[in-house]
Enzyme design. Structure first.
Site, mmCIF file in Angstrom:
data_model
loop_
_atom_site.group_PDB
_atom_site.id
_atom_site.type_symbol
_atom_site.label_atom_id
_atom_site.label_comp_id
_atom_site.label_asym_id
_atom_site.label_seq_id
_atom_site.Cartn_x
_atom_site.Cartn_y
_atom_site.Cartn_z
ATOM 1 N N LYS A 36 0.870 -1.173 0.000
ATOM 2 C CA LYS A 36 0.000 0.000 0.000
ATOM 3 C C LYS A 36 0.910 1.227 0.000
ATOM 4 C CE LYS A 36 -2.375 3.336 2.140
ATOM 5 N NZ LYS A 36 -2.036 4.553 1.410
ATOM 6 N N GLY B 193 6.460 5.080 8.414
ATOM 7 C CA GLY B 193 5.641 6.292 8.410
ATOM 8 C C GLY B 193 5.720 6.983 9.753
ATOM 9 N N SER B 194 4.695 7.733 10.071
ATOM 10 C CA SER B 194 4.732 8.562 11.272
ATOM 11 C C SER B 194 4.485 7.728 12.533
ATOM 12 C CB SER B 194 3.675 9.651 11.170
ATOM 13 O OG SER B 194 2.397 9.075 11.078
ATOM 14 N N CYS C 96 13.404 10.850 7.238
ATOM 15 C CA CYS C 96 13.083 10.447 8.613
ATOM 16 C C CYS C 96 14.251 10.697 9.553
ATOM 17 C CB CYS C 96 12.685 8.983 8.639
ATOM 18 S SG CYS C 96 13.901 7.900 7.897
ATOM 19 N N GLU D 94 8.366 16.436 15.109
ATOM 20 C CA GLU D 94 8.910 16.224 13.770
ATOM 21 C C GLU D 94 8.214 17.180 12.796
ATOM 22 O OE1 GLU D 94 8.017 12.462 11.802
ATOM 23 O OE2 GLU D 94 10.115 12.370 11.195
HETATM 24 P P1 NAD Z 1 2.040 8.629 7.488
HETATM 25 O O1 NAD Z 1 2.239 7.874 8.752
HETATM 26 O O2 NAD Z 1 1.024 9.691 7.463
HETATM 27 O O3 NAD Z 1 1.641 7.626 6.300
HETATM 28 C C1 NAD Z 1 2.452 6.519 5.971
HETATM 29 C C2 NAD Z 1 1.595 5.486 5.277
HETATM 30 O O4 NAD Z 1 0.609 5.014 6.199
HETATM 31 C C3 NAD Z 1 0.825 6.001 4.066
HETATM 32 O O5 NAD Z 1 0.799 4.995 3.091
HETATM 33 C C4 NAD Z 1 -0.564 6.240 4.630
HETATM 34 O O6 NAD Z 1 -1.587 6.167 3.672
HETATM 35 C C5 NAD Z 1 -0.683 5.112 5.622
HETATM 36 N N1 NAD Z 1 -1.647 5.345 6.701
HETATM 37 C C6 NAD Z 1 -2.151 6.532 7.134
HETATM 38 N N2 NAD Z 1 -3.029 6.312 8.138
HETATM 39 C C7 NAD Z 1 -3.053 4.976 8.357
HETATM 40 C C8 NAD Z 1 -3.756 4.148 9.283
HETATM 41 N N3 NAD Z 1 -4.568 4.649 10.199
HETATM 42 N N4 NAD Z 1 -3.522 2.825 9.239
HETATM 43 C C9 NAD Z 1 -2.646 2.294 8.347
HETATM 44 N N5 NAD Z 1 -1.974 3.032 7.439
HETATM 45 C C10 NAD Z 1 -2.173 4.354 7.439
HETATM 46 O O7 NAD Z 1 3.485 9.148 7.086
HETATM 47 P P2 NAD Z 1 3.885 10.065 5.854
HETATM 48 O O8 NAD Z 1 3.396 11.433 6.136
HETATM 49 O O9 NAD Z 1 3.506 9.392 4.586
HETATM 50 O O10 NAD Z 1 5.480 10.003 5.943
HETATM 51 C C11 NAD Z 1 6.218 10.768 6.778
HETATM 52 C C12 NAD Z 1 6.551 10.020 8.058
HETATM 53 O O11 NAD Z 1 7.240 8.806 7.758
HETATM 54 C C13 NAD Z 1 7.472 10.794 8.959
HETATM 55 O O12 NAD Z 1 7.026 10.682 10.287
HETATM 56 C C14 NAD Z 1 8.812 10.092 8.788
HETATM 57 O O13 NAD Z 1 9.696 10.250 9.858
HETATM 58 C C15 NAD Z 1 8.384 8.695 8.607
HETATM 59 N N6 NAD Z 1 9.439 7.913 7.948
HETATM 60 C C16 NAD Z 1 10.161 7.020 8.699
HETATM 61 C C17 NAD Z 1 11.212 6.312 8.116
HETATM 62 C C18 NAD Z 1 12.026 5.321 8.902
HETATM 63 O O14 NAD Z 1 12.779 4.550 8.294
HETATM 64 N N7 NAD Z 1 11.930 5.295 10.225
HETATM 65 C C19 NAD Z 1 11.502 6.510 6.762
HETATM 66 C C20 NAD Z 1 10.744 7.426 6.036
HETATM 67 C C21 NAD Z 1 9.704 8.117 6.643
#
Ligand code: NAD
Length: 495
Positions: free
Chosen positions: A191, A244-245, A300, A397
């Protein structure tokens, strides 16, 4: 038409196709709502992707499950899987220029960065191809209950893996999940982030060409809720790997409790870069700048907190701010250093953090940068001084090109400031004193620590977070473990 122009045109045409989901090796058209594909450099709608729903999640999971149960991939020898992974690397290499343009168009990152991510994807598939035929258990001679036993352990693919990725490095984050999951023998549902789904969809075509059997790799697009959350809740998913976040990571932990699916979580950060008074400033200042401004701060592990010795604080923040002003902002198909932020939402988030920081008493070093392209989602590199550790700009962040600078006097104070965060993704220390460097590196509570460098990511090294930056590790020698189950088998030797 030159290759460059050809790839620019190809990427726009691909973006404009109107994409469905990729399930069981076929395109499934959007049945209901769609989401816009936006060029973040120009703020224009350039295409559409399907907005999936619960029915699409069920269908994709069923496809992955059927392929897993049939053993069309999990049942192959490691050598056979390795051969296919090498073929995937070749397909990506052959498509490299188009794929890089697609990634740059969709995300806004400079073309040079996108080319680097594609080259890295090729190498990563080759690295994991080398692991697919080296999945070993162990043996043990056992005496128990007065009898002799031979024990051996088996590593088996975990089953159906859901892979949920963010928008900031879409292809790279995807490959760091797909390649080890394939090497381990899993079937999967990807996804991608709703802002940047195109490279994941293209990858599906390339995997298919390379011989990945039907149903082993499925891609469904749409919003986090219901698509990502649907995968997290789904009883047919055995494993979920999320990047992700931290906020969404928490909701995934809760949603996945039903069948206690195994989780890997790569989450957010607020990473410190400690700059000691003896550091080589000519080398360090550009490094500090690019450790936060690179990819417009949407990294990140970005060094978003500069913890700098008070004696050099003013000179360093001036130098970093001046370096930031030399960076060329522009569109993905031009020679630029920085692209736009990914979306209007992200631009508004970054702006409001900076405005909030200024309202709380921080100062923009050199004033607000000018000359930012006006039509897309650009935000100029910004250095904030006079930041207090309690301010939101020092704790949360931002995920934009915004550096918060904090001064220290003693080494212990620098380490305490570095660790004064809920996150623990990355950190670094810059000093010419080797002993101090290693001693401080050991004290930083983070999954990845740099000495005179910040934020290196490499598939040969484990990546992941302490504290609220995640669970588990991706990449490195143990990268297949999260996609494998371990079974102990006991054989009675004396009847
Ligand atoms: P996000 O958490 O908003 O979204 C990430 C993914 O999760 C997307 O595909 C989104 O559609 C999905 N998502 C959103 N809500 C969800 C839910 N309730 N259940 C399941 N999936 C859901 O993050 P973003 O804004 O796309 O990316 C930025 C974030 O990612 C930042 O916090 C960054 O630090 C983090 N990040 C971490 C790393 C790492 O390796 N630790 C690497 C890159 C980015």
């Amino acid at each position: 038409m030159s290759t460059h122009e050809g790839s620019v045109a190809w990427a726009r045409e691909y973006a404009g196709r109107g994409h469905g989901h990729w399930i069981d090796a076929a395109w499934v058209p959007a049945t209901g709502a769609t989401l816009d594909v936006v060029d973040p450099g120009r703020g224009e709608v350039i295409g559409a992707i399907a907005a999936g729903d619960a029915a699409v999640v069920d269908r994709a999971v069923a496809s992955a499950r059927a392929s897993f149960e049939a053993g069309s991939w999990a049942g192959l020898s490691g050598t056979a899987r390795s051969t296919v992974l090498l073929g995937i690397a070749d397909e990506i290499a052959a498509d490299a220029e188009n794929l890089a343009h697609l990634e740059a168009l969709d995300n806004g990152m400079p073309l040079a960065s996108a080319r680097g991510h594609v080259a890295n994807a090729v190498q990563a598939f080759r690295y994991y191809a080398g692991m697919a035929d080296k999945i070993f258990g162990h043996t043990s001679q056992i005496q128990a209950r007065g009898h002799q036993f031979l024990g051996y352990s088996l590593k088996e693919p975990i089953g159906v893996a859901a892979l949920v990725v963010p928008w900031n490095a879409p292809l790279r984050q995807t490959v760091y999940k797909v390649a080890p999951a394939l090497a381990a023998g899993c079937s999967m549902v990807l996804k991608p982030a709703e802002e940047t789904s195109l490279s994941g969809l293209r990858l599906a075509e390339l995997l298919h060409r390379a011989g990945v059997p039907s149903g082993v790799f499925n891609v469904i697009t749409g919003e986090g809720v219901p698509v990502g959350s649907g995968l997290a809740e789904h009883p047919g998913v055995d494993k979920l790997s999320f990047t992700g976040s931290t906020e969404v990571g928490r909701s995934i932990v809760a949603a996945s409790a039903g069948n206690l699916k195994k989780l890997t979580l790569e989450l957010g950060g607020k990473s410190p870069l400690i700059l000691c008074a003896d550091a080589d400033l000519d080398r360090a200042a550009p490094t500090v700048a690019m450790s936060i401004f690179g990819n417009s701060g949407q990294v990140c592990s970005a060094a978003s907190r500069l913890i700098v010795h008070r004696s050099i604080h003013d000179e360093v923040v001036e130098r970093v701010s001046a370096f930031g002003r030399t960076l060329r902002l522009g569109y993905h198909d031009q020679e630029v250093d920085l692209g736009p932020l990914v979306s209007a939402k992200q631009l508004s988030r970054v702006s409001s953090y900076v405005d909030g920081g200024v309202a709380a008493g921080a100062e923009i070093v050199g004033g607000r940068p000018e000359g930012v392209p006006g039509d897309g989602y650009f935000y100029a590199p910004t250095v904030l001084a006079g930041v207090e550790p309690t301010m939101a700009v020092a704790r949360e962040e931002i995920f934009g090109p915004v550096l918060a600078a904090l001064a220290f006097d003693e080494v212990d104070e620098a380490v305490a400031l570095a660790n004064d965060t809920a996150f623990g993704l990355a950190g670094s220390v810059f000093t010419r004193d080797v002993g101090r460097a290693h001693a401080m590196a050991a004290r930083i509570r983070a999954g990845r620590v740099g000495i005179n460098v910040h934020g290196i990511t490499d598939f040969t090294m484990p990546g992941g977070g302490y504290k609220e930056s995640g669970w588990g590790r991706e990449n490195g020698p143990a990268a297949l473990d999260p996609y494998l189950e371990t079974k102990a088998v006991f054989t009675a030797l004396d009847g």
